[in-house]
Design an enzyme around this catalytic site. Structure first.
Site, PDB file in Angstrom:
ATOM      1  N   LYS A  28       4.416  -6.198   9.634  1.00  0.00           N
ATOM      2  CA  LYS A  28       4.530  -5.454   8.368  1.00  0.00           C
ATOM      3  C   LYS A  28       5.931  -5.602   7.762  1.00  0.00           C
ATOM      4  O   LYS A  28       6.189  -5.162   6.654  1.00  0.00           O
ATOM      5  CB  LYS A  28       4.168  -3.985   8.584  1.00  0.00           C
ATOM      6  CG  LYS A  28       2.672  -3.805   8.940  1.00  0.00           C
ATOM      7  CD  LYS A  28       2.295  -2.365   9.116  1.00  0.00           C
ATOM      8  CE  LYS A  28       0.876  -2.162   9.614  1.00  0.00           C
ATOM      9  NZ  LYS A  28      -0.153  -2.323   8.572  1.00  0.00           N
ATOM     10  N   THR A  73      -4.789  -0.275   3.023  1.00  0.00           N
ATOM     11  CA  THR A  73      -5.368   0.639   2.026  1.00  0.00           C
ATOM     12  C   THR A  73      -4.258   1.484   1.422  1.00  0.00           C
ATOM     13  O   THR A  73      -4.445   2.072   0.361  1.00  0.00           O
ATOM     14  CB  THR A  73      -6.459   1.544   2.635  1.00  0.00           C
ATOM     15  OG1 THR A  73      -5.937   2.189   3.792  1.00  0.00           O
ATOM     16  CG2 THR A  73      -7.696   0.742   3.002  1.00  0.00           C
ATOM     17  N   LYS A 132       4.031   2.909   6.682  1.00  0.00           N
ATOM     18  CA  LYS A 132       2.886   2.384   7.436  1.00  0.00           C
ATOM     19  C   LYS A 132       3.316   2.287   8.891  1.00  0.00           C
ATOM     20  O   LYS A 132       4.475   2.553   9.215  1.00  0.00           O
ATOM     21  CB  LYS A 132       2.451   1.006   6.906  1.00  0.00           C
ATOM     22  CG  LYS A 132       3.587   0.030   6.645  1.00  0.00           C
ATOM     23  CD  LYS A 132       3.090  -1.231   5.963  1.00  0.00           C
ATOM     24  CE  LYS A 132       2.886  -1.060   4.490  1.00  0.00           C
ATOM     25  NZ  LYS A 132       1.614  -1.277   3.942  1.00  0.00           N
ATOM     26  N   ARG A 133       2.405   1.924   9.800  1.00  0.00           N
ATOM     27  CA  ARG A 133       2.816   1.769  11.187  1.00  0.00           C
ATOM     28  C   ARG A 133       3.970   0.768  11.269  1.00  0.00           C
ATOM     29  O   ARG A 133       4.027  -0.193  10.507  1.00  0.00           O
ATOM     30  CB  ARG A 133       1.636   1.283  12.054  1.00  0.00           C
ATOM     31  CG  ARG A 133       0.619   2.355  12.418  1.00  0.00           C
ATOM     32  CD  ARG A 133       1.221   3.530  13.161  1.00  0.00           C
ATOM     33  NE  ARG A 133       1.657   3.223  14.496  1.00  0.00           N
ATOM     34  CZ  ARG A 133       1.060   3.618  15.618  1.00  0.00           C
ATOM     35  NH1 ARG A 133      -0.014   4.368  15.577  1.00  0.00           N
ATOM     36  NH2 ARG A 133       1.525   3.300  16.802  1.00  0.00           N
ATOM     37  N   LYS A 164      -3.731   3.219  -2.488  1.00  0.00           N
ATOM     38  CA  LYS A 164      -3.366   4.622  -2.762  1.00  0.00           C
ATOM     39  C   LYS A 164      -2.163   4.672  -3.701  1.00  0.00           C
ATOM     40  O   LYS A 164      -2.116   5.477  -4.635  1.00  0.00           O
ATOM     41  CB  LYS A 164      -3.047   5.348  -1.446  1.00  0.00           C
ATOM     42  CG  LYS A 164      -4.283   5.557  -0.575  1.00  0.00           C
ATOM     43  CD  LYS A 164      -3.940   5.800   0.892  1.00  0.00           C
ATOM     44  CE  LYS A 164      -5.175   5.596   1.752  1.00  0.00           C
ATOM     45  NZ  LYS A 164      -4.871   5.415   3.166  1.00  0.00           N
ATOM     46  N   HIS A 201     -11.186  -5.940  12.056  1.00  0.00           N
ATOM     47  CA  HIS A 201     -10.026  -5.320  11.386  1.00  0.00           C
ATOM     48  C   HIS A 201      -8.727  -6.088  11.549  1.00  0.00           C
ATOM     49  O   HIS A 201      -7.705  -5.672  11.018  1.00  0.00           O
ATOM     50  CB  HIS A 201      -9.810  -3.906  11.915  1.00  0.00           C
ATOM     51  CG  HIS A 201     -10.647  -2.871  11.227  1.00  0.00           C
ATOM     52  ND1 HIS A 201     -10.280  -2.269  10.049  1.00  0.00           N
ATOM     53  CD2 HIS A 201     -11.853  -2.350  11.549  1.00  0.00           C
ATOM     54  CE1 HIS A 201     -11.215  -1.414   9.673  1.00  0.00           C
ATOM     55  NE2 HIS A 201     -12.178  -1.446  10.560  1.00  0.00           N
TER      56      HIS A 201
END
Length: 838
Positions: free
Chosen positions: A575, A677, A569-570, A681, A378
């Site tokens: 990110k 993901t 997101k986290r 969405k 992952h």
């Protein structure tokens, strides 16, 4: 007395959410009243809204039970190959609405609840999220369970029933504060305890070798108590099982101390054993080498493998007799998927069972083990890869360490035979890393012990093969595969965006709910003005609804005609929420510099949790909130720009924000996001993506056409080249005046006047040790965002048919000609329906 249906509700009578029959409504009402009376022991005079939620949940669960039992009976009769998905995280969210949809009961339940004088939305909001995951990895596991049940596969999810899930995030004075997520305090109507299947799990002790083999003795025993949750497929009568283990101390745990009189302490000490399933570790993409975490990882695999073998041996429903005693067919009947390295101890544990207990010869046991396991990687971030200290494993699991050493020895002998004298290769490929602290590389163990290894997006799988595990891929290229992550369209379209789901069903039928490739049928409607307007209308309704939610929760008035620019997101440096933050500051400065100039209004929404021990992530949250404080209260800015930090982002909040989003931010440094993901969405719900060529963005761009995404910034090869040359943040700072201004404002305390040095750590990181190169992509990102604004403006004007909007200087106040018909109503290359079809 039933009310007449509105046009919108009549549209919702399509069977996608179930048919409303008078008999089924009456039956649901009877079930509801029965549960309120007999299960909850309440009447309508004293019942609380929570009681009503529980009564409804039990009523819906009644419709699952027969299907659940019949599904398990069917599996025992047919004896199919069973899939076991082992994951330390299952981020399930809420269950009620998803179950109603998958059983086709949604409309009937809506009507029954209305006739009972209750509000369905209010009842759904009472349910606690099952927050047994941190982010993408845990949510992927949940989506997989839904999809496998919908496909009718004999699949089981196995994990831990954490008493406390992912912490609840509160924002106080701009800072993240963690509170315990006591999600079980009111009970959980969806789970069924199965004490009859309780199993022992062993820790510590020592190993004795004799002629008859190895024996692990003098161990400390903890019991694993299973709780089963039904997982219904979509409208197919299949109900699979997620089995989560809870730790219990055995009755004799430490009670020998009673002989010396300390009975009370002995009973209190039982907590030590039961702590194993107490709390989820709140780390995403970070390895925490704590003994309790290793205990959790072994606890879940030891209990699960006993369960798998029991089920393999018995073949009749309800029978406990061992019918199969030979293990040759084990890999034909059992597939075990390791969701990341967390359940990696399953490999030595299965070997221990085969060799020590079932007395199989090593080579045969190893062949069966390899053919049974497959491993999903992952992440490529080095800090996320699990490396357990040998000393810790030796103390906790002495027999497993011996087995890992044996696996490693045979593995290295094989490498040495293929590559004689290549000591460096042996070192790189060993399961044991030498150094100050000897460690076991769990990813290497997973690769060696599995027959298949997959990344979770095409680009990620390529990086796994060519960089992270290059030596292994060279040795066994056929073992390495790609399986791009996916999402369940039931939760992420039908449940969260019924308006869009029904609109699509009216045009192309309902089969797309099981087969998203059918969305390509929408291509023939790209020039259908009425349909495009309908899509825009649904989006606008979702935006208005979410704007009202934000106003209620955050006391900030949102312009629903503004572009909803969302980054959820986290919170993690890779990110790049920081880059988004710099862009917000740049937009703010532009408005201040020329308040009369046309500015396309934006509401920037950022949300996510930071790991409690991750200092930089927590500083990023504080900075975003500090910037929001300045921007939202500046009268010059007005409603042109608003910034919201969404508190306690979780599955149930994602279901609200995603359908209302215009622009989805997927801006990780190329080569760092395994898949993502969230990006899927948003796209499924008709948002456009601004992103780098990273993770699944790459395949989304291929599918929808790169011209239909806002792609910017460095590609993987550019990042590699920059690493080779050396990344110098100062160069970008000196060259880009707007970047310099934004950074200087952060540095000078413009956003933290009471503590000018508050964000020094953030600024120092950006200049001196930013592994994710925010400044290098800043210019491209800002230019790309300008294109986004231009398109939003054009789409809005075309959507309302009023060209005058381009000259309307009051656009930012929400009083201009824009009525919020955002991207979907624009009829050029950026047509949103093309994106939905991917």
């Amino acid at each position: 007395m039933s009310r007449p249906l509105s046009d919108q509700e009549r549209r919702k009578q399509i069977s996608i959410r179930g048919i409303v029959g008078a008999e089924s409504v009456a039956e649901l009402k009877r079930g509801f009243n029965r549960h309120l009376h007999f299960t909850l022991v309440k009447d309508r005079n004293v019942a609380t809204p929570r009681d009503y939620y529980f009564a409804l949940a039990h009523t819906v669960r009644d419709h699952l039970v027969g299907r659940w039992i019949r599904t398990q009976q069917y599996y025992y009769e047919k004896d199919p190959k069973r899939i076991y998905y082992l994951s330390l995280e299952f981020y399930m969210g809420r269950t009620l609405q998803n179950t109603m949809i998958n059983l086709g009961l949604q409309n009937a339940c809506d009507e029954a609840v209305y006739q009972l004088g209750l509000d369905m939305e209010e009842l759904e909001e009472i349910e606690e999220d099952a927050g047994l995951g941190n982010g993408g990895l845990g949510r992927l596991a949940a989506c997989f369970l839904d999809s496998m049940a919908t496909l009718g596969l004999a699949a089981y999810g196995y994990g831990i029933r954490y008493e406390y899930g992912i912490f609840n995030q509160k924002i106080r004075d701009g800072w993240q504060v963690e509170e315990a997520d006591d999600w079980l305090r009111h009970g959980n109507p969806w789970e069924k305890a199965r004490p009859e299947y309780m199993l022992p799990v062993h820790f510590y002790g020592r190993v004795e070798h004799s002629a008859s083999g190895a024996k692990w003795i003098d161990t400390q025993v903890v019991l694993a108590l299973p709780y089963d949750t039904p997982v219904p497929g979509y409208m197919n009568n299949t109900v699979n099982t997620m089995r989560l283990w809870s730790a219990r101390a055995p009755n004799d745990f430490n009670l020998r101390d009673f002989n010396v009189g300390d009975y009370i302490q002995a009973v209190l000490d039982r907590n030590l054993a039961e702590n194993i399933s107490r709390v989820l570790y709140p780390n995403d993409n970070f390895f925490e080498g704590k003994e309790l975490r290793l205990k959790q990882e072994y606890f879940v695999v030891a209990a699960t493998l006993q369960d798998i073998i029991r089920r393999f041996k018995a073949s009749k429903f309800g029978s406990t007799d061992s019918v199969r005693t030979v293990f040759d067919s084990f890999p034909d009947q059992v597939a075990i998927q390791l969701n990341d390295t967390h359940p990696a101890m399953a490999i030595p544990e299965l070997m221990r069972i085969f060799v020590d207990i079932e007395k199989l010869p090593w080579d045969k046991a190893w062949d069966i083990t390899k053919r049974t396991f497959a491993y999903t990687n992952h992440t490529v971030l080095p800090e996320a890869l699990e490396r357990w200290p040998v000393d810790l494993v030796e103390k906790l699991l002495p027999r497993h360490l011996q087995i890992i050493y044996e696996i490693n020895q045979r593995h290295l002998d094989h490498i040495a035979a293929l590559f004689p004298n290549d000591v460096e290769r042996l070192r790189r490929m060993s399961l044991i890393e030498e150094g100050d602290t000897k460690r076991i590389n769990m990813a290497h163990l997973c690769i060696v012990g599995s027959h298949a290894v997959n990344g979770v997006a095409k680009i990620h799988s390529e990086i796994v093969k060519t960089q992270v595990f290059e030596d292994f891929a060279e040795l066994e290229p056929e073992k390495f595969q790609n399986k791009t992550n996916g999402i369940t369209p039931r939760r992420w379209l039908l449940l969260c965006n019924p308006g869009l789901a029904e609109l699509i069903a009216e045009k192309i039928g309902e089969d797309y709910v099981r087969d998203l490739s059918q969305l390509t049928k929408l291509h023939k409607f790209v020039d259908d003005d009425l349909f495009i307007r309908e899509v825009a209308k649904v989006k606008q309704e979702n935006k208005v609804k979410f704007a009202l939610y934000l106003e209620k929760e955050y006391k900030v008035k949102i312009n629903p005609s503004s572009m909803f620019d969302v980054h959820v997101k986290r919170i993690h440096e890779y990110k790049r929420q920081l880059m988004n933050c710099l862009h917000i500051i740049t937009m703010y400065n532009r408005i201040r510099r020329d308040p009369a100039k046309l500015f396309v209004p934006r509401t920037v929404i950022i949300g996510g949790k930071a790991a409690p021990g991750y200092h930089m992530a927590k500083m990023i949250i504080k900075l975003i909130n500090a910037v929001a404080q300045v921007v939202n209260n500046d009268p010059v800015v007005g409603s042109k720009l608003k910034v919201i930090f969404l508190e306690n982002y979780r599955v149930s909040l994602a279901e609200k924000v995603i359908p209302a989003t215009d622009l989805s931010e997927q801006i990780s440094t190329a080569g760092t996001e395994a898949s993502g993901t969230g990006n899927m969405k948003f796209m499924l719900n008709g948002a456009l993506t601004i992103g780098t060529m990273d993770g699944a963005n790459v395949e989304m761009a291929e599918e929808a056409g790169e011209e239909n995404l806002f792609i910017f910034g460095m590609r993987v090869e550019d990042v590699t080249e920059l690493d080779r040359k050396g990344y110098n943040a100062q160069l970008y700072y000196d060259r880009l005046p707007e970047l310099k201004q934004a950074v200087d404002q952060i540095k000078s305390g413009f956003f933290s006047p009471n503590d000018p040095n508050l964000f020094n750590d953030v600024v120092n990181m950006l200049f001196h040790h930013d592994r994710f190169k925010v400044f290098a992509d800043y210019e491209a990102y800002v230019k790309c965002q300008e294109k986004v604004s231009e398109l939003y403006l054009v789409s809005a004007s075309l959507g309302t048919g009023q060209g005058a909007v381009l000259g309307d200087r009051t656009l930012g106040t929400g009083q201009g000609a824009v009525l919020g018909h955002s991207f979907p109503s624009w009829r050029g290359d950026m047509l949103e329906m093309r994106l939905i079809s991917s």
